[in-house]
Design an enzyme around this catalytic site. Structure first.
Site, PDB file in Angstrom:
ATOM      1  N   CYS A  35      45.866  15.610  75.844  1.00 17.54           N
ATOM      2  CA  CYS A  35      44.649  16.702  75.873  1.00 17.54           C
ATOM      3  C   CYS A  35      44.102  17.154  74.524  1.00 17.54           C
ATOM      4  CB  CYS A  35      45.067  17.375  77.249  1.00 17.54           C
ATOM      5  SG  CYS A  35      46.602  18.549  76.131  1.00 17.54           S
ATOM      6  N   ASP A  37      45.503  19.863  73.189  1.00 15.29           N
ATOM      7  CA  ASP A  37      45.941  20.760  73.112  1.00 15.29           C
ATOM      8  C   ASP A  37      47.401  21.646  72.226  1.00 15.29           C
ATOM      9  OD1 ASP A  37      44.379  21.473  74.894  1.00 15.29           O
ATOM     10  OD2 ASP A  37      45.361  22.108  76.765  1.00 15.29           O
ATOM     11  N   CYS A  60      43.990  24.766  77.270  1.00 19.18           N
ATOM     12  CA  CYS A  60      43.542  25.003  78.967  1.00 19.18           C
ATOM     13  C   CYS A  60      43.872  26.053  79.445  1.00 19.18           C
ATOM     14  CB  CYS A  60      43.786  24.093  79.595  1.00 19.18           C
ATOM     15  SG  CYS A  60      45.249  23.532  79.838  1.00 19.18           S
ATOM     16  N   CYS A 104      50.738  21.119  80.861  1.00 18.42           N
ATOM     17  CA  CYS A 104      50.590  22.698  80.365  1.00 18.42           C
ATOM     18  C   CYS A 104      51.910  23.802  80.517  1.00 18.42           C
ATOM     19  CB  CYS A 104      49.631  23.541  80.713  1.00 18.42           C
ATOM     20  SG  CYS A 104      47.851  22.830  81.378  1.00 18.42           S
TER      21      CYS A 104
HETATM   22 FE1  FES Z   1      47.396  19.773  78.250  1.00 22.60          FE
HETATM   23 FE2  FES Z   1      46.472  21.983  79.548  1.00 22.60          FE
HETATM   24  S1  FES Z   1      45.379  20.581  79.623  1.00 22.60           S
HETATM   25  S2  FES Z   1      47.896  21.664  78.207  1.00 22.60           S
END
Ligand code: FES
Length: 123
Positions: A35, A37, A60, A104
């Site tokens: 993702c 992040d 996110c 996450c």
């Molecule tokens: Fe990857 Fe939340 S979508 S940490």
């Protein structure tokens, strides 16, 4: 049923322990390649107790809520207890995360452990 619990929304809207720390004793930075992040956790340690903790999360809403909750859960705790923090415990404390958002909370667990490891390595 709403996708996100009230707790998740609360921590997303008003995250606790946000920021950086210049004199941190341990810093952990982790990312999720899928993702994109990124999460960074800073620890201040006194007598094996986490006396202060801050985080910066580029990610996110669930990642922000997980960082906020995880840092709250380890603040004031002995290192040994903090390194046992699991992503399940973080997700539970948030009253659950949708299945596709559980990673996450994994990021939060990894960031805390990376910061603790960094502290031990610097001793
Ligand atoms: Fe990857 Fe939340 S979508 S940490």
């Amino acid at each position: 049923m709403a996708l996100y619990s009230e707790k998740v929304m609360e921590h997303f809207r008003n995250p606790q322990n946000v920021g950086s720390m210049e004199d941190a004793d341990g810093v952990g930075e982790v990312g999720n390649a899928a993702c994109g992040d990124i999460m960074k956790v800073y620890l201040k340690i006194e007598d094996d107790i986490i006396s202060d903790v801050k985080f910066e999360t580029f990610g996110c809403g669930s990642a922000i809520a997980s960082s906020s909750m995880a840092t709250q859960m380890i603040k004031g705790k002995p290192l040994r207890e903090a390194e046992q923090l699991t992503n399940q415990a973080v997700a539970e404390a948030l009253d659950g995360l949708p299945p596709h958002k559980l990673h996450c909370s994994v990021l939060a667990q990894q960031a805390v452990r990376a910061a603790i490891r960094d502290y031990y390595e610097s001793l």
